[in-house]
Design a protein around this motif. Structure first.
Motif, PDB file in Angstrom:
ATOM      1  N   GLU A 113       0.871  -1.225   0.013  1.00 50.39           N
ATOM      2  CA  GLU A 113      -0.065   0.026  -0.015  1.00 50.39           C
ATOM      3  C   GLU A 113       0.916   1.275   0.065  1.00 50.39           C
ATOM      4  N   ALA A 114       0.662   2.172  -0.816  1.00 44.14           N
ATOM      5  CA  ALA A 114       1.450   3.360  -1.270  1.00 44.14           C
ATOM      6  C   ALA A 114       0.831   4.625  -1.037  1.00 44.14           C
ATOM      7  N   LEU A 115      -0.409   4.612  -1.193  1.00 42.54           N
ATOM      8  CA  LEU A 115      -1.539   5.557  -1.152  1.00 42.54           C
ATOM      9  C   LEU A 115      -2.748   5.352  -0.262  1.00 42.54           C
ATOM     10  N   GLN A 116      -3.001   6.508   0.307  1.00 39.53           N
ATOM     11  CA  GLN A 116      -4.349   6.343   1.532  1.00 39.53           C
ATOM     12  C   GLN A 116      -5.087   7.442   0.978  1.00 39.53           C
ATOM     13  N   ILE A 117      -6.340   7.073   0.806  1.00 36.12           N
ATOM     14  CA  ILE A 117      -7.297   8.129   0.362  1.00 36.12           C
ATOM     15  C   ILE A 117      -8.565   8.142   1.802  1.00 36.12           C
ATOM     16  N   LEU A 118      -8.492   9.121   2.458  1.00 33.94           N
ATOM     17  CA  LEU A 118      -9.537   9.297   3.515  1.00 33.94           C
ATOM     18  C   LEU A 118     -10.815   9.890   2.948  1.00 33.94           C
ATOM     19  N   VAL A 119     -11.834   9.461   3.383  1.00 33.95           N
ATOM     20  CA  VAL A 119     -13.210   9.977   2.768  1.00 33.95           C
ATOM     21  C   VAL A 119     -14.117  10.272   3.719  1.00 33.95           C
ATOM     22  N   ASP A 120     -14.719  11.633   3.428  1.00 38.18           N
ATOM     23  CA  ASP A 120     -15.894  12.182   4.453  1.00 38.18           C
ATOM     24  C   ASP A 120     -17.236  11.275   3.869  1.00 38.18           C
ATOM     25  N   GLY A 121     -17.289   9.964   4.838  1.00 35.01           N
ATOM     26  CA  GLY A 121     -18.435   9.236   4.533  1.00 35.01           C
ATOM     27  C   GLY A 121     -19.889   9.764   4.594  1.00 35.01           C
ATOM     28  N   SER A 122     -19.936  11.208   5.413  1.00 36.32           N
ATOM     29  CA  SER A 122     -21.232  11.556   5.553  1.00 36.32           C
ATOM     30  C   SER A 122     -21.907  12.044   4.399  1.00 36.32           C
ATOM     31  N   ASP A 123     -21.347  12.027   3.128  1.00 33.93           N
ATOM     32  CA  ASP A 123     -21.754  12.358   1.852  1.00 33.93           C
ATOM     33  C   ASP A 123     -21.341  11.068   1.124  1.00 33.93           C
ATOM     34  N   ASN A 124     -22.485  10.283   0.804  1.00 31.88           N
ATOM     35  CA  ASN A 124     -22.195   9.041  -0.145  1.00 31.88           C
ATOM     36  C   ASN A 124     -21.793   9.353  -1.451  1.00 31.88           C
ATOM     37  N   ALA A 125     -22.019  10.471  -1.927  1.00 32.10           N
ATOM     38  CA  ALA A 125     -21.318  10.826  -3.470  1.00 32.10           C
ATOM     39  C   ALA A 125     -19.906  11.167  -3.188  1.00 32.10           C
ATOM     40  N   VAL A 126     -19.408  11.691  -2.091  1.00 35.46           N
ATOM     41  CA  VAL A 126     -18.067  11.612  -2.028  1.00 35.46           C
ATOM     42  C   VAL A 126     -17.352  10.272  -1.956  1.00 35.46           C
ATOM     43  N   GLN A 127     -18.067   9.469  -1.291  1.00 33.60           N
ATOM     44  CA  GLN A 127     -17.442   8.075  -1.250  1.00 33.60           C
ATOM     45  C   GLN A 127     -17.128   7.530  -2.646  1.00 33.60           C
ATOM     46  N   SER A 128     -18.248   7.723  -3.625  1.00 36.70           N
ATOM     47  CA  SER A 128     -18.252   7.302  -4.777  1.00 36.70           C
ATOM     48  C   SER A 128     -17.290   7.982  -5.801  1.00 36.70           C
ATOM     49  N   ALA A 129     -16.919   9.222  -5.405  1.00 38.67           N
ATOM     50  CA  ALA A 129     -15.974   9.862  -6.084  1.00 38.67           C
ATOM     51  C   ALA A 129     -14.508   9.237  -5.777  1.00 38.67           C
ATOM     52  N   ALA A 130     -14.414   9.195  -4.448  1.00 38.91           N
ATOM     53  CA  ALA A 130     -13.149   8.487  -4.089  1.00 38.91           C
ATOM     54  C   ALA A 130     -12.799   7.211  -4.413  1.00 38.91           C
ATOM     55  N   ALA A 131     -13.939   6.353  -4.801  1.00 39.58           N
ATOM     56  CA  ALA A 131     -13.616   5.020  -5.400  1.00 39.58           C
ATOM     57  C   ALA A 131     -13.410   5.126  -6.882  1.00 39.58           C
ATOM     58  N   GLN A 132     -14.086   6.123  -7.286  1.00 38.08           N
ATOM     59  CA  GLN A 132     -13.444   6.578  -8.916  1.00 38.08           C
ATOM     60  C   GLN A 132     -12.108   7.041  -8.913  1.00 38.08           C
ATOM     61  N   LEU A 133     -11.681   7.751  -7.943  1.00 42.08           N
ATOM     62  CA  LEU A 133     -10.379   8.245  -8.142  1.00 42.08           C
ATOM     63  C   LEU A 133      -9.444   7.051  -7.907  1.00 42.08           C
ATOM     64  N   ALA A 134      -9.752   6.123  -6.988  1.00 40.66           N
ATOM     65  CA  ALA A 134      -8.802   4.791  -6.634  1.00 40.66           C
ATOM     66  C   ALA A 134      -8.775   4.170  -7.803  1.00 40.66           C
ATOM     67  N   ARG A 135      -9.640   4.012  -8.692  1.00 40.89           N
ATOM     68  CA  ARG A 135      -9.403   3.192 -10.023  1.00 40.89           C
ATOM     69  C   ARG A 135      -8.842   4.026 -11.002  1.00 40.89           C
ATOM     70  N   MET A 136      -8.425   5.097 -11.028  1.00 40.92           N
ATOM     71  CA  MET A 136      -7.651   5.991 -11.922  1.00 40.92           C
ATOM     72  C   MET A 136      -6.404   5.460 -12.295  1.00 40.92           C
ATOM     73  N   PRO A 137      -5.704   5.588 -13.455  1.00 43.36           N
ATOM     74  CA  PRO A 137      -4.285   5.091 -13.670  1.00 43.36           C
ATOM     75  C   PRO A 137      -3.358   6.491 -13.296  1.00 43.36           C
ATOM     76  N   LEU A 138      -3.119   6.148 -11.715  1.00 44.04           N
ATOM     77  CA  LEU A 138      -2.271   7.146 -11.019  1.00 44.04           C
ATOM     78  C   LEU A 138      -0.834   6.587 -11.181  1.00 44.04           C
ATOM     79  N   ASP A 139       0.096   7.327 -11.859  1.00 46.57           N
ATOM     80  CA  ASP A 139       1.298   6.500 -11.999  1.00 46.57           C
ATOM     81  C   ASP A 139       2.535   7.532 -11.354  1.00 46.57           C
ATOM     82  N   GLY A 140       2.527   8.745 -11.261  1.00 44.27           N
ATOM     83  CA  GLY A 140       3.544   9.655 -10.607  1.00 44.27           C
ATOM     84  C   GLY A 140       4.763   9.542 -11.319  1.00 44.27           C
ATOM     85  N   GLY A 141       4.710   9.248 -12.510  1.00 44.68           N
ATOM     86  CA  GLY A 141       6.151   9.263 -13.248  1.00 44.68           C
ATOM     87  C   GLY A 141       6.476   8.040 -13.617  1.00 44.68           C
ATOM     88  N   PHE A 142       5.878   6.882 -13.095  1.00 45.49           N
ATOM     89  CA  PHE A 142       6.285   5.614 -13.230  1.00 45.49           C
ATOM     90  C   PHE A 142       5.040   4.596 -13.779  1.00 45.49           C
TER      91      PHE A 142
END
Length: 361
Positions: free
Chosen positions: A115-144
């Motif tokens: 595990e190299a990245l942690q995303i903390l989410v405000d779960g009081s808004d379900n829409a924010v949780q969905s956006a965080a899950a979408q972000l976690a599925r994106m191809p984040l490479d950081g130059g690699f």
């Protein structure tokens, strides 16, 4: 049935409708308003969520990763923290919706496939949780090469089960109070006029301010009773927690009640009949439901629409009630929303008193 008499009734009805500006505005305005709101303002794809970053590695690779996350457009950096605990505290206060944590040994974790990245989410808004899950599925490479799915973890606070009741019930308090309080007082002055009581009130030494405030106070009590009923049923039937002070919950509800009552009184001074007052109330209720963040995510709206939503008292109340009930925050920590409701109430009540005096003159 005579066609001529039928035509006469139809023409009379159309002429009467044309003279009634409120009805004419509803015929044209409601379809246009709904089209604009649903077509332009409402967007379920969240963008520019307020985010805090805790880059504990502080290397070129970690900075590139942070830039990649911002480049997705899902988050907008508003806070730079040193530790994850600072992000959690900012989330509890409502300053951020998402926290991004890059650990000190980011590059080694990445090389080992941990595990190299942690995303903390405000779960009081379900829409924010969905956006965080979408972000976690994106191809984040950081130059690699892109991070493996197991290298990104999403931690949800305040509603990890993503229960819709926890998100809806607190907001439902505000929706019920908005619907009932504005309507009750919107017909208050008009009802006095239609029943012939206005002349009696004018003859008494009661001032405009005393009349307005005297009409508001009984409804404040009614609104607090409604709040208690919704909270009791929500806690009993849906197990909605009250993480903060119950006194803060009722104080926030009281602020919304006063704001809505003042708005209703202002509407009442401009309406000519109770039916017209109810029509004018609908124009307030529809945007409040759609733009406040109750039904659709606030962050998904265009910036100009968000500015408009900031004028609505329900928008600020939702932040207060969810912050107190779900995140355990105090009203002191959520002071911008408190200040906004107080200012709205003062402006609306002042306008109602001034308009009422002009009508008496």
């Amino acid at each position: 049935m005579k066609p001529r008499r039928l035509l006469g009734v139809m023409v009379k009805e159309l002429r009467q409708m044309r003279r009634d500006r409120i009805t004419l505005a509803m015929i044209i305005g409601i379809p246009v308003m709904q089209l604009l709101l649903f077509g332009y303002a409402i967007n379920t794809n969240l963008r520019d969520l307020s985010a805090g970053f805790a880059d504990q590695a502080r290397t070129s690779a970690s900075r590139m990763l942070a830039r990649d996350i911002v480049a997705t457009g899902v988050v907008e950096p508003v806070l730079e923290a040193q530790t994850p605990q600072q992000l959690v505290e900012a989330m509890r206060r409502g300053r951020i919706s998402i926290g991004i944590v890059i650990p000190p040994d980011y590059e080694r974790r990445r090389a080992e496939g941990r595990e190299a990245l942690q995303i903390l989410v405000d779960g009081s808004d379900n829409a924010v949780q969905s956006a965080a899950a979408q972000l976690a599925r994106m191809p984040l490479d950081g130059g690699f090469k892109p991070l493996a799915p197991g290298a990104i973890s999403v931690v949800s606070f305040y509603n990890p089960q993503r229960s819709s009741a926890l998100n809806i019930v607190p907001g439902l308090v505000g929706v019920i109070l908005t619907m009932t309080m504005v309507l009750f007082t919107a017909v208050a002055i008009v009802r006095e006029r239609e029943r012939g009581n206005m002349e009696l009130l004018i003859a008494t030494p009661v001032t405009s301010a005393e009349l307005m405030i005297g009409k508001v106070i009984p409804y404040v009590v009614i609104g607090l009773v409604q709040t208690g009923m919704v909270l009791a049923l929500g806690t009993w039937l849906f197990h909605v927690p009250i993480g903060g002070s119950l006194l803060d919950v009722f104080f926030a509800a009281g602020l919304l009640i006063i704001a809505n009552l003042a708005l209703g009184l202002l509407i009442s001074t401009g309406a000519k009949s109770q039916f017209q007052a109810m029509q004018m109330t609908f124009f307030i209720f529809l945007p409040s439901i759609l733009l406040s963040g109750f039904m659709f995510p606030f962050a998904g709206m265009p910036r100009s629409v968000q500015w408009l939503a900031e004028v609505l008292p329900l928008t600020h109340f939702l932040r207060l009630i969810r912050g107190v009930m779900l995140r355990g925050a105090s009203l002191w920590e959520l002071w911008p929303g408190v200040l906004a409701l107080v200012a709205f109430s003062a402006v609306m009540m002042t306008g109602a008193i001034l308009r009422f005096r002009k009508r008496l003159d």
